[in-house]
Design a protein around this motif. Structure first.
Motif, PDB file in Angstrom:
ATOM      1  N   ILE A  42       0.831  -1.206   0.000  1.00 16.90           N
ATOM      2  CA  ILE A  42       0.000   0.000   0.000  1.00 16.90           C
ATOM      3  C   ILE A  42       0.868   1.260   0.000  1.00 16.90           C
ATOM      4  CG2 ILE A  42      -1.742   1.290   1.299  1.00 16.90           C
ATOM      5  CD1 ILE A  42      -2.608  -1.435   2.523  1.00 16.90           C
ATOM      6  N   LEU A  43       0.597   2.137  -0.967  1.00 14.44           N
ATOM      7  CA  LEU A  43       1.230   3.450  -0.980  1.00 14.44           C
ATOM      8  C   LEU A  43       0.371   4.385  -0.141  1.00 14.44           C
ATOM      9  CD1 LEU A  43       3.539   5.222  -2.185  1.00 14.44           C
ATOM     10  CD2 LEU A  43       1.867   5.931  -3.911  1.00 14.44           C
ATOM     11  N   LEU A  44       0.923   4.856   0.971  1.00 17.06           N
ATOM     12  CA  LEU A  44       0.267   5.845   1.824  1.00 17.06           C
ATOM     13  C   LEU A  44       0.831   7.216   1.482  1.00 17.06           C
ATOM     14  CD1 LEU A  44       0.088   4.330   5.442  1.00 17.06           C
ATOM     15  CD2 LEU A  44      -1.782   4.808   3.892  1.00 17.06           C
ATOM     16  N   TYR A  45       0.632   8.166   2.340  1.00 21.09           N
ATOM     17  CA  TYR A  45       1.210   9.498   2.211  1.00 21.09           C
ATOM     18  C   TYR A  45       1.507  10.000   3.613  1.00 21.09           C
ATOM     19  CZ  TYR A  45      -3.518  10.880   3.513  1.00 21.09           C
ATOM     20  OH  TYR A  45      -4.709  11.013   4.175  1.00 21.09           O
ATOM     21  N   HIS A  46       2.499  10.856   3.729  1.00 14.68           N
ATOM     22  CA  HIS A  46       2.766  11.498   5.019  1.00 14.68           C
ATOM     23  C   HIS A  46       1.929  12.769   5.026  1.00 14.68           C
ATOM     24  CE1 HIS A  46       4.732  13.240   8.459  1.00 14.68           C
ATOM     25  NE2 HIS A  46       5.199  12.031   8.700  1.00 14.68           N
ATOM     26  N   LEU A 105      -2.450  -1.061  -3.971  1.00 10.93           N
ATOM     27  CA  LEU A 105      -3.386   0.009  -3.608  1.00 10.93           C
ATOM     28  C   LEU A 105      -2.607   1.308  -3.445  1.00 10.93           C
ATOM     29  CD1 LEU A 105      -6.294   0.888  -2.751  1.00 10.93           C
ATOM     30  CD2 LEU A 105      -5.568   0.454  -0.387  1.00 10.93           C
ATOM     31  N   VAL A 106      -3.156   2.387  -3.988  1.00  4.15           N
ATOM     32  CA  VAL A 106      -2.588   3.719  -3.814  1.00  4.15           C
ATOM     33  C   VAL A 106      -3.610   4.563  -3.063  1.00  4.15           C
ATOM     34  CG1 VAL A 106      -1.749   5.810  -4.954  1.00  4.15           C
ATOM     35  CG2 VAL A 106      -1.177   3.558  -5.891  1.00  4.15           C
ATOM     36  N   VAL A 107      -3.219   5.072  -1.904  1.00  2.00           N
ATOM     37  CA  VAL A 107      -4.066   5.932  -1.080  1.00  2.00           C
ATOM     38  C   VAL A 107      -3.664   7.376  -1.362  1.00  2.00           C
ATOM     39  CG1 VAL A 107      -4.792   6.491   1.275  1.00  2.00           C
ATOM     40  CG2 VAL A 107      -4.216   4.118   0.671  1.00  2.00           C
ATOM     41  N   VAL A 108      -4.648   8.190  -1.730  1.00  2.00           N
ATOM     42  CA  VAL A 108      -4.374   9.532  -2.238  1.00  2.00           C
ATOM     43  C   VAL A 108      -5.091  10.589  -1.399  1.00  2.00           C
ATOM     44  CG1 VAL A 108      -4.506  11.019  -4.285  1.00  2.00           C
ATOM     45  CG2 VAL A 108      -4.192   8.553  -4.555  1.00  2.00           C
ATOM     46  N   PRO A 109      -4.341  11.584  -0.897  1.00  6.23           N
ATOM     47  CA  PRO A 109      -4.986  12.700  -0.207  1.00  6.23           C
ATOM     48  C   PRO A 109      -5.444  13.747  -1.223  1.00  6.23           C
ATOM     49  CG  PRO A 109      -2.642  13.044  -0.195  1.00  6.23           C
ATOM     50  CD  PRO A 109      -2.888  11.723  -0.902  1.00  6.23           C
ATOM     51  N   GLY A 110      -6.187  14.721  -0.766  1.00  9.38           N
ATOM     52  CA  GLY A 110      -6.583  15.820  -1.636  1.00  9.38           C
ATOM     53  C   GLY A 110      -7.186  16.944  -0.826  1.00  9.38           C
ATOM     54  N   PRO A 137      -5.701  -0.220  -8.028  1.00 11.69           N
ATOM     55  CA  PRO A 137      -6.828   0.458  -7.387  1.00 11.69           C
ATOM     56  C   PRO A 137      -6.368   1.696  -6.610  1.00 11.69           C
ATOM     57  CG  PRO A 137      -6.984  -1.906  -7.049  1.00 11.69           C
ATOM     58  CD  PRO A 137      -5.641  -1.639  -7.668  1.00 11.69           C
ATOM     59  N   THR A 138      -7.204   2.724  -6.659  1.00 10.71           N
ATOM     60  CA  THR A 138      -6.903   3.985  -5.982  1.00 10.71           C
ATOM     61  C   THR A 138      -8.005   4.319  -4.989  1.00 10.71           C
ATOM     62  OG1 THR A 138      -7.935   5.168  -7.825  1.00 10.71           O
ATOM     63  CG2 THR A 138      -5.526   4.943  -7.863  1.00 10.71           C
ATOM     64  N   LEU A 139      -7.570   4.901  -3.871  1.00  9.38           N
ATOM     65  CA  LEU A 139      -8.490   5.251  -2.794  1.00  9.38           C
ATOM     66  C   LEU A 139      -8.242   6.700  -2.398  1.00  9.38           C
ATOM     67  CD1 LEU A 139     -10.497   4.316  -0.496  1.00  9.38           C
ATOM     68  CD2 LEU A 139      -8.441   3.921   0.868  1.00  9.38           C
ATOM     69  N   GLY A 140      -9.206   7.566  -2.658  1.00  7.37           N
ATOM     70  CA  GLY A 140      -9.132   8.951  -2.220  1.00  7.37           C
ATOM     71  C   GLY A 140      -9.609   9.047  -0.782  1.00  7.37           C
ATOM     72  N   VAL A 141      -8.930   9.865   0.010  1.00  7.98           N
ATOM     73  CA  VAL A 141      -9.253  10.005   1.439  1.00  7.98           C
ATOM     74  C   VAL A 141      -9.671  11.451   1.686  1.00  7.98           C
ATOM     75  CG1 VAL A 141      -8.326   9.817   3.765  1.00  7.98           C
ATOM     76  CG2 VAL A 141      -7.595   8.205   2.003  1.00  7.98           C
ATOM     77  N   ILE A 142     -10.890  11.629   2.239  1.00 10.74           N
ATOM     78  CA  ILE A 142     -11.419  12.984   2.375  1.00 10.74           C
ATOM     79  C   ILE A 142     -12.553  13.021   3.411  1.00 10.74           C
ATOM     80  CG2 ILE A 142     -13.189  12.752   0.566  1.00 10.74           C
ATOM     81  CD1 ILE A 142     -10.815  15.736   0.904  1.00 10.74           C
ATOM     82  N   PRO A 143     -12.644  14.085   4.201  1.00  8.47           N
ATOM     83  CA  PRO A 143     -13.818  14.235   5.058  1.00  8.47           C
ATOM     84  C   PRO A 143     -15.059  14.514   4.199  1.00  8.47           C
ATOM     85  CG  PRO A 143     -12.061  15.745   5.733  1.00  8.47           C
ATOM     86  CD  PRO A 143     -11.661  15.149   4.422  1.00  8.47           C
ATOM     87  N   GLU A 144     -16.220  14.115   4.687  1.00 11.08           N
ATOM     88  CA  GLU A 144     -17.474  14.389   3.977  1.00 11.08           C
ATOM     89  C   GLU A 144     -17.619  15.879   3.672  1.00 11.08           C
ATOM     90  OE1 GLU A 144     -20.363  12.570   2.958  1.00 11.08           O
ATOM     91  OE2 GLU A 144     -19.200  10.732   3.206  1.00 11.08           O
ATOM     92  N   ALA A 145     -17.130  16.739   4.565  1.00 15.45           N
ATOM     93  CA  ALA A 145     -17.256  18.186   4.372  1.00 15.45           C
ATOM     94  C   ALA A 145     -16.491  18.688   3.154  1.00 15.45           C
ATOM     95  CB  ALA A 145     -16.775  18.931   5.628  1.00 15.45           C
ATOM     96  N   LEU A 146     -15.569  17.905   2.641  1.00 15.79           N
ATOM     97  CA  LEU A 146     -14.777  18.288   1.471  1.00 15.79           C
ATOM     98  C   LEU A 146     -15.114  17.431   0.267  1.00 15.79           C
ATOM     99  CD1 LEU A 146     -12.711  20.643   1.633  1.00 15.79           C
ATOM    100  CD2 LEU A 146     -13.125  19.626   3.835  1.00 15.79           C
ATOM    101  N   LEU A 147     -16.250  16.776   0.313  1.00 15.45           N
ATOM    102  CA  LEU A 147     -16.726  15.959  -0.789  1.00 15.45           C
ATOM    103  C   LEU A 147     -17.756  16.779  -1.553  1.00 15.45           C
ATOM    104  CD1 LEU A 147     -16.454  13.164  -2.041  1.00 15.45           C
ATOM    105  CD2 LEU A 147     -18.206  12.368  -0.454  1.00 15.45           C
ATOM    106  N   ARG A 159      -9.077   9.691 -12.026  1.00 20.49           N
ATOM    107  CA  ARG A 159     -10.219   9.397 -11.180  1.00 20.49           C
ATOM    108  C   ARG A 159      -9.878   8.299 -10.185  1.00 20.49           C
ATOM    109  NH1 ARG A 159     -14.271   5.822 -12.291  1.00 20.49           N
ATOM    110  NH2 ARG A 159     -16.296   6.351 -11.491  1.00 20.49           N
ATOM    111  N   MET A 160     -10.333   8.447  -8.942  1.00 22.09           N
ATOM    112  CA  MET A 160     -10.161   7.416  -7.929  1.00 22.09           C
ATOM    113  C   MET A 160     -11.203   6.316  -8.141  1.00 22.09           C
ATOM    114  SD  MET A 160      -7.696   8.658  -6.104  1.00 22.09           S
ATOM    115  CE  MET A 160      -7.126   9.643  -7.488  1.00 22.09           C
TER     116      MET A 160
END
Length: 185
Positions: A42-46, A105-110, A137-147, A159-160
């Motif tokens: 899994i590719l995470l991010y700092h 898996l690639v985990v992507v912030p935004g 496969p890609t997984l975008g990570v985000i709070p609902e408030a920023l969706l 696209r994730m």
């Protein structure tokens, strides 16, 4: 709104959020999803100060973890290990790079995402160039408030496949994994 205005709005929203609580909420939904699918590399991010912190996964989900590192106009993949300051205030790995094809898996912030899986980043295009070349496969990570319902999209935007929020992990709207209209939302 154009991307510059949306970035400004997204940064303002981030400042109002409890990042620690949201990070824990995302982790709670993410752990069973990861276990069910059995991802191993899994590719995470700092995380930057405004991003969700998923680094507790290192202790809570057994896998081989990697971090991206800015290299020229792209990203390289490095096994998780010692970190050193890099561009943009990021802590980056000091381990030698590996072939990104090891990832499953690639985990992507935004700054923000939309329900279709499109991402609003900082405008440098690092993740878009990387994801175009790495077909996992890609997984975008985000709070609902920023969706957002819909973000502007450029031809190079990637696209994730899935989005993780404090409400769970869902296929993006229109994905081949059952997203359809509504995508679990």
């Amino acid at each position: 709104m154009d991307k510059a205005a949306l970035r400004k709005e997204a940064r303002a929203r981030w400042r109002t959020l409890d990042r620690k609580a949201l990070s824990e909420g995302v982790l709670e939904g993410l752990l069973p999803w990861l276990r069910e699918r059995g991802f191993r590399d899994i590719l995470l991010y700092h995380p930057l100060p405004h991003e969700l912190d998923l680094l507790p996964l290192l202790e809570r989900y057994p896998a081989r973890y990697y971090l991206p590192k800015v290299a020229g106009k792209g990203l390289t993949v490095h096994p998780f290990g010692p970190l050193a300051p890099g561009p943009f205030g990021l802590l980056e790995p000091t381990t030698p790079p590996v072939d990104p094809r090891v990832l499953d898996l690639v985990v992507v912030p935004g700054l923000a995402f939309d329900r279709r899986g499109y991402r609003l980043g900082h405008g440098q295009g690092y993740y878009d160039r990387f994801l175009k070349e790495v077909q996992v496969p890609t997984l975008g990570v985000i709070p609902e408030a920023l969706l957002f319902p819909r973000l502007p999209q450029d031809p190079w935007d990637q696209r994730m496949d899935f989005l993780a929020t404090e409400k769970g992990v869902f296929p993006t709207v229109g994905s081949d994994d059952g997203g359809g209209e509504g995508g679990g939302w």
